[in-house]
Design a protein around this motif. Structure first.
Motif, PDB file in Angstrom:
ATOM      1  N   THR A   1      70.442  71.309  30.147  1.00 31.96           N
ATOM      2  CA  THR A   1      70.773  70.133  30.937  1.00 31.96           C
ATOM      3  C   THR A   1      69.956  68.951  30.429  1.00 31.96           C
ATOM      4  N   GLN A   2      69.985  67.856  31.175  1.00 33.25           N
ATOM      5  CA  GLN A   2      69.308  66.640  30.715  1.00 33.25           C
ATOM      6  C   GLN A   2      67.832  66.894  30.475  1.00 33.25           C
ATOM      7  N   PRO A   3      67.316  66.479  29.324  1.00 41.59           N
ATOM      8  CA  PRO A   3      65.901  66.692  29.021  1.00 41.59           C
ATOM      9  C   PRO A   3      65.010  65.698  29.754  1.00 41.59           C
ATOM     10  N   ALA A   4      63.745  66.065  29.868  1.00 39.08           N
ATOM     11  CA  ALA A   4      62.718  65.153  30.364  1.00 39.08           C
ATOM     12  C   ALA A   4      61.988  64.560  29.169  1.00 39.08           C
ATOM     13  N   ILE A   5      61.428  63.371  29.351  1.00 42.50           N
ATOM     14  CA  ILE A   5      60.686  62.743  28.270  1.00 42.50           C
ATOM     15  C   ILE A   5      59.365  62.179  28.784  1.00 42.50           C
ATOM     16  N   PHE A   6      58.389  62.127  27.885  1.00 49.00           N
ATOM     17  CA  PHE A   6      57.087  61.531  28.156  1.00 49.00           C
ATOM     18  C   PHE A   6      56.714  60.683  26.948  1.00 49.00           C
ATOM     19  N   HIS A   7      56.434  59.416  27.180  1.00 52.12           N
ATOM     20  CA  HIS A   7      56.047  58.495  26.116  1.00 52.12           C
ATOM     21  C   HIS A   7      54.690  57.882  26.444  1.00 52.12           C
ATOM     22  N   SER A   8      53.923  57.603  25.416  1.00 53.25           N
ATOM     23  CA  SER A   8      52.645  56.928  25.598  1.00 53.25           C
ATOM     24  C   SER A   8      52.359  56.058  24.388  1.00 53.25           C
ATOM     25  N   THR A   9      51.705  54.934  24.617  1.00 53.36           N
ATOM     26  CA  THR A   9      51.279  54.082  23.511  1.00 53.36           C
ATOM     27  C   THR A   9      49.897  54.472  23.003  1.00 53.36           C
ATOM     28  N   GLU A  10      49.264  55.448  23.647  1.00 53.94           N
ATOM     29  CA  GLU A  10      47.979  55.957  23.163  1.00 53.94           C
ATOM     30  C   GLU A  10      48.194  56.760  21.881  1.00 53.94           C
ATOM     31  N   PRO A  11      47.187  56.837  21.011  1.00 55.17           N
ATOM     32  CA  PRO A  11      47.273  57.806  19.923  1.00 55.17           C
ATOM     33  C   PRO A  11      47.381  59.218  20.491  1.00 55.17           C
ATOM     34  N   ALA A  12      48.162  60.067  19.857  1.00 58.24           N
ATOM     35  CA  ALA A  12      48.380  61.412  20.386  1.00 58.24           C
ATOM     36  C   ALA A  12      47.075  62.185  20.527  1.00 58.24           C
ATOM     37  N   TRP A  13      46.140  61.950  19.611  1.00 62.10           N
ATOM     38  CA  TRP A  13      44.881  62.700  19.665  1.00 62.10           C
ATOM     39  C   TRP A  13      43.976  62.258  20.812  1.00 62.10           C
ATOM     40  N   ASN A  14      44.331  61.176  21.468  1.00 60.89           N
ATOM     41  CA  ASN A  14      43.451  60.595  22.488  1.00 60.89           C
ATOM     42  C   ASN A  14      44.060  60.652  23.881  1.00 60.89           C
ATOM     43  N   ASP A  15      45.135  61.420  24.055  1.00 61.59           N
ATOM     44  CA  ASP A  15      45.841  61.429  25.343  1.00 61.59           C
ATOM     45  C   ASP A  15      45.703  62.782  26.015  1.00 61.59           C
TER      46      ASP A  15
END
Length: 283
Positions: free
Chosen positions: A57-71
């Protein structure tokens, strides 16, 4: 440009490959030996389909403007859920601003899309390509990237009915508009799309020098090759990844996707098909 990862198989904690692998996607965000940029710290995204009866079904999403290593939220999330199909992407911005709406993957209904590469000199073609998007889809374009425009062009040309044909038409349009504006090599990149059950991964550039793309060898074969590596027992027999670069240094564990190829990954495994092969420029 960017680095990305797509997983399909038995439900898995995404942290297993996004965070914990020898050359996980987060580690690639800090040091990407095969990338156009070594560091990919301009935000990231994670998209996943639910496990169990709601799978597909419809996926969920998560976005961030942080660097991935710092989140820390990325670790919390990827360790808390299990998913049979998920995308993750770390971004090196090529021009469009660093904002959540410009982070991949992009979503429309049950579809996910992500891209590593660029539409060359996008400022010259942006208006014409954007106006080619179906008016009913245009309100769903939330950011300013060439990648999101490419996604909505593919949707316009029938992505939900035939992903390969739609991507073919979308890229041909990108190349035509680019050539009309004096751009020698308009298209560059690897693209992944998914509908919840199948992944289509494209490797193509107008110049025939596309960003790197690999997929894993099937788990039963890997267990035969490396019977003493206990970590392989984490994965189910259908577990597969498509990645910008290999997640480990095991010889034979990953196979490079050829130029001008689309890889189709479903419950039966992988298959390769030529993609715009006649239109790429020989190396």
């Amino acid at each position: 440009m960017c680095r990305w990862l797509a997983y399909s198989g038995e439900p898995l904690k995404p942290s297993t490959v996004v965070l914990d692998a020898q050359h996980s996607l987060v580690k690639q965000s800090l040091n990407s030996p095969l990338g156009a940029e070594t560091v990919n710290g301009d935000g990231f995204g994670f998209g996943w389909y639910p496990s169990g009866p709601d799978a597909g079904t419809q996926p969920a999403i998560f976005h961030s403007t942080e660097p991935a290593w710092n989140d820390t939220n990325l670790r919390e999330l990827t360790e808390a859920i299990e998913s049979p199909l998920f995308f993750s992407h770390v971004r090196a911005a090529a021009g469009p601003p660093i904002q959540q709406t410009n982070c991949h993957p992009f979503r429309y209904e049950n579809w996910l899309f992500m891209h590593n590469g660029a539409l060359a000199d996008f400022h010259k073609t942006k208006r014409e390509l954007t106006f080619a998007i179906d008016p009913s889809l245009y309100p769903h374009v939330m950011g300013t990237t060439d990648s999101e425009v490419l996604f909505h062009l593919a949707l316009t040309f029938g992505l939900m009915e035939d992903p390969i044909a739609a991507m073919t038409t979308a890229i041909r349009l990108v190349e035509k508009v680019g050539h009309d504006n004096g751009i020698a090599f308009p298209m560059q990149g690897t693209v992944a799309v998914a509908d919840g059950t199948t992944i289509w991964a494209f490797r193509y550039s107008s110049q025939g020098r596309t960003r790197s793309l690999f997929h894993s060898v099937d788990i039963p074969t890997l267990r035969e090759m490396y019977p003493d590596i206990d970590r392989l027992n984490i994965f189910g027999s259908r577990a597969q990844v498509v990645v910008s670069e290999p997640l480990n240094d095991l010889p034979g564990a990953f196979r490079e996707v050829p130029e001008s190829t689309v890889v189709v990954l479903d419950e039966t495994g992988y298959r390769h098909e030529p993609f715009l092969a006649e239109e790429s420029v020989p190396v």
